[in-house]
Design a protein around this motif. Sequence first.
Motif, PDB file in Angstrom:
ATOM      1  N   LEU A 180     -25.717  14.044  23.610  1.00 15.86           N
ATOM      2  CA  LEU A 180     -25.523  13.698  24.962  1.00 15.86           C
ATOM      3  C   LEU A 180     -26.410  14.289  25.774  1.00 15.86           C
ATOM      4  N   LEU A 181     -27.110  15.439  25.143  1.00 20.84           N
ATOM      5  CA  LEU A 181     -27.923  16.579  26.271  1.00 20.84           C
ATOM      6  C   LEU A 181     -29.120  15.595  26.488  1.00 20.84           C
ATOM      7  N   PRO A 182     -29.736  15.084  25.458  1.00 25.21           N
ATOM      8  CA  PRO A 182     -30.850  13.959  25.945  1.00 25.21           C
ATOM      9  C   PRO A 182     -30.584  12.578  26.497  1.00 25.21           C
ATOM     10  N   ALA A 183     -29.344  12.224  26.267  1.00 25.80           N
ATOM     11  CA  ALA A 183     -28.864  10.896  26.983  1.00 25.80           C
ATOM     12  C   ALA A 183     -28.644  11.414  28.388  1.00 25.80           C
ATOM     13  N   LEU A 184     -28.261  12.593  28.908  1.00 29.60           N
ATOM     14  CA  LEU A 184     -28.173  12.848  30.077  1.00 29.60           C
ATOM     15  C   LEU A 184     -29.485  12.968  30.901  1.00 29.60           C
ATOM     16  N   ASP A 185     -30.194  13.703  30.191  1.00 29.88           N
ATOM     17  CA  ASP A 185     -31.562  13.784  30.835  1.00 29.88           C
ATOM     18  C   ASP A 185     -32.338  12.622  30.860  1.00 29.88           C
ATOM     19  N   GLY A 186     -32.075  11.582  30.009  1.00 29.59           N
ATOM     20  CA  GLY A 186     -32.751  10.213  29.916  1.00 29.59           C
ATOM     21  C   GLY A 186     -34.264  10.293  29.515  1.00 29.59           C
ATOM     22  N   ALA A 187     -34.765  11.405  28.900  1.00 30.30           N
ATOM     23  CA  ALA A 187     -35.978  11.589  28.605  1.00 30.30           C
ATOM     24  C   ALA A 187     -36.247  12.301  27.228  1.00 30.30           C
ATOM     25  N   LYS A 188     -37.289  12.046  26.576  1.00 33.79           N
ATOM     26  CA  LYS A 188     -37.575  12.976  25.343  1.00 33.79           C
ATOM     27  C   LYS A 188     -39.076  13.570  25.337  1.00 33.79           C
ATOM     28  N   HIS A 189     -39.006  14.647  24.828  1.00 31.94           N
ATOM     29  CA  HIS A 189     -40.628  15.468  24.611  1.00 31.94           C
ATOM     30  C   HIS A 189     -41.291  15.030  23.579  1.00 31.94           C
ATOM     31  N   TYR A 190     -40.974  14.086  22.802  1.00 30.16           N
ATOM     32  CA  TYR A 190     -41.824  13.447  21.729  1.00 30.16           C
ATOM     33  C   TYR A 190     -41.420  12.188  21.829  1.00 30.16           C
ATOM     34  N   TRP A 191     -42.442  11.315  20.972  1.00 31.60           N
ATOM     35  CA  TRP A 191     -42.491   9.696  20.660  1.00 31.60           C
ATOM     36  C   TRP A 191     -41.211   9.242  19.979  1.00 31.60           C
ATOM     37  N   VAL A 192     -40.674   8.591  20.277  1.00 34.18           N
ATOM     38  CA  VAL A 192     -39.615   7.695  19.900  1.00 34.18           C
ATOM     39  C   VAL A 192     -39.901   6.592  19.200  1.00 34.18           C
ATOM     40  N   SER A 193     -39.270   6.752  17.880  1.00 32.84           N
ATOM     41  CA  SER A 193     -39.642   5.638  16.727  1.00 32.84           C
ATOM     42  C   SER A 193     -38.276   5.134  16.171  1.00 32.84           C
ATOM     43  N   GLN A 194     -38.524   4.598  15.213  1.00 32.49           N
ATOM     44  CA  GLN A 194     -37.396   4.026  14.420  1.00 32.49           C
ATOM     45  C   GLN A 194     -36.379   5.083  13.776  1.00 32.49           C
ATOM     46  N   ASP A 195     -37.047   6.176  13.361  1.00 32.59           N
ATOM     47  CA  ASP A 195     -36.490   7.340  12.953  1.00 32.59           C
ATOM     48  C   ASP A 195     -35.487   8.056  13.669  1.00 32.59           C
ATOM     49  N   GLU A 196     -35.985   7.859  14.983  1.00 30.19           N
ATOM     50  CA  GLU A 196     -35.080   8.257  16.163  1.00 30.19           C
ATOM     51  C   GLU A 196     -33.771   7.613  16.247  1.00 30.19           C
ATOM     52  N   ALA A 197     -33.952   6.257  16.051  1.00 29.05           N
ATOM     53  CA  ALA A 197     -32.709   5.450  16.246  1.00 29.05           C
ATOM     54  C   ALA A 197     -31.615   5.686  15.005  1.00 29.05           C
ATOM     55  N   ASP A 198     -32.381   5.927  13.650  1.00 22.11           N
ATOM     56  CA  ASP A 198     -31.582   6.110  12.512  1.00 22.11           C
ATOM     57  C   ASP A 198     -30.815   7.527  12.657  1.00 22.11           C
ATOM     58  N   LYS A 199     -31.835   8.614  13.393  1.00 23.12           N
ATOM     59  CA  LYS A 199     -31.135   9.763  13.749  1.00 23.12           C
ATOM     60  C   LYS A 199     -29.785   9.761  14.685  1.00 23.12           C
TER      61      LYS A 199
END
Length: 461
Positions: A180-199
């Motif tokens: 929820l912390l990244p969801a509230l921010d709405g941004a990531k400091h790294y590239w989002v890939s398939q692995d991020e969805a699995d995480k």
Amino acid sequence: MFLMISTTHRPATDLGFLLHKHPGRAQSFPISAGTAHVFYPRATEQECAVALMVELDPIAMVRDRRGGLTQYVNDRPYAAGSQLAVALRAVFTTAMTGRCDARPELAGQAIPLTVRVPSLSARGGLELVERLFAPLGWTVSGTVAPLDPEFPEWGESRYVDVTLTGTIRVADALRHLYVLLPALDGAKHYWVSQDEADKLLRMGEGWLGEHPERDLITKRYLVHRRAYVDYALERLAESEPDAEPEEPLVTEAPDQPQPLAVQRQGTVLATLRGAGARRVLDLGCGGGALLKVLMSEPSFTEIVGLDVSARALDVAERKLKLDRVPEHARGRVALRQSALTYADPSLAGYDAAVLMEVIEHLEEDRLPAMEHAVFSVARPGTVVVTTPNSEYNVRFETLPAGTFRHGDHRFEWTRAQFRSWASSVAARNSYDVRYLPVGVEDPEVGPPTQLAVFTAKEGAA
């Protein structure tokens, strides 16, 4: 960035066991863009508090993998929620899994917790923080920071001083914060890939699928990358449990020498033996009924059970008693959570795959995705599929006309419909197919269960 977790559980210092961090010393952990520091401002039997402070290194943040400095305008320092989440995982990895080796009885215990984030980036303000955390059992309080205290007319910033309170397992609290912390921010400091969805699916297991803001959380966590958002939402929808698990309306076919389930398992086992299979996939394994039969067959050197439901896999693990079997036997069996419609290249190369009483639980418009995942991507040498023969339903005296045998069935096919589908699948994917009855055949309506054996054609890709 700063976060503090405290408890008044007695003794409060149990928090150190749950977090795998000793209250008596401060520790530092390197992360990709700086250092995460962990220390305990208070550690008494009445109250214990652990603080996580993330110190970012602006030089490290723009250093490329070869050791040089990249030349671009860097926006990564502003993804504070993402940076804090990464630090949480780096520091409390074991705690997030729910393990507590020193005090195992603590791991499953909900304890009173207070979490404070004095500068939380929340695009949506306190109202959104409330919407995301309150359904999980947290009480939310806080204040919004102004853009500049000297110029109140400029309005509010997106940063809030938030305090969360609740009685929650520590592992669950960490997983809530991680997502929820990244969801509230709405941004990531790294590239989002398939692995991020699995995480996201791993960290959200057990709570995200039922969250009223599931779609919003998924979209913001994956920074609106549509392909990964669609994939994650599809998996979450498939794993969403029914409010009340439905029981089969009929379980036994009339005039059969054995229970129908036993006959299905026996026919599948004989088919796999005849194919010479050694490495077998049980797709949609459910509670592990077929897995138990497969484990008793020594010729199978590797058995993998897959199901979209984590609860079903827990049942299977208990039923198979994997924690009690000898090491060499336990090494033959693996359980994995996955959807039948998810194309997973790691499943390629198996001798055989079984879908026993599975396809009828899928919507018919999802069958092409299942076909692609199983027959094209995994492409085992043999595929065994069983499904009810709807023509036989008239022999079940207690089953009302036009009713499926199970409340979760999306369809039930006649013999002609099943053969039409199976022959099309075989033609499209370079398989041969043959059909076997399961159970005693009725001269008018056929067997209670129908079975297709697909065999990959030699040399076909």
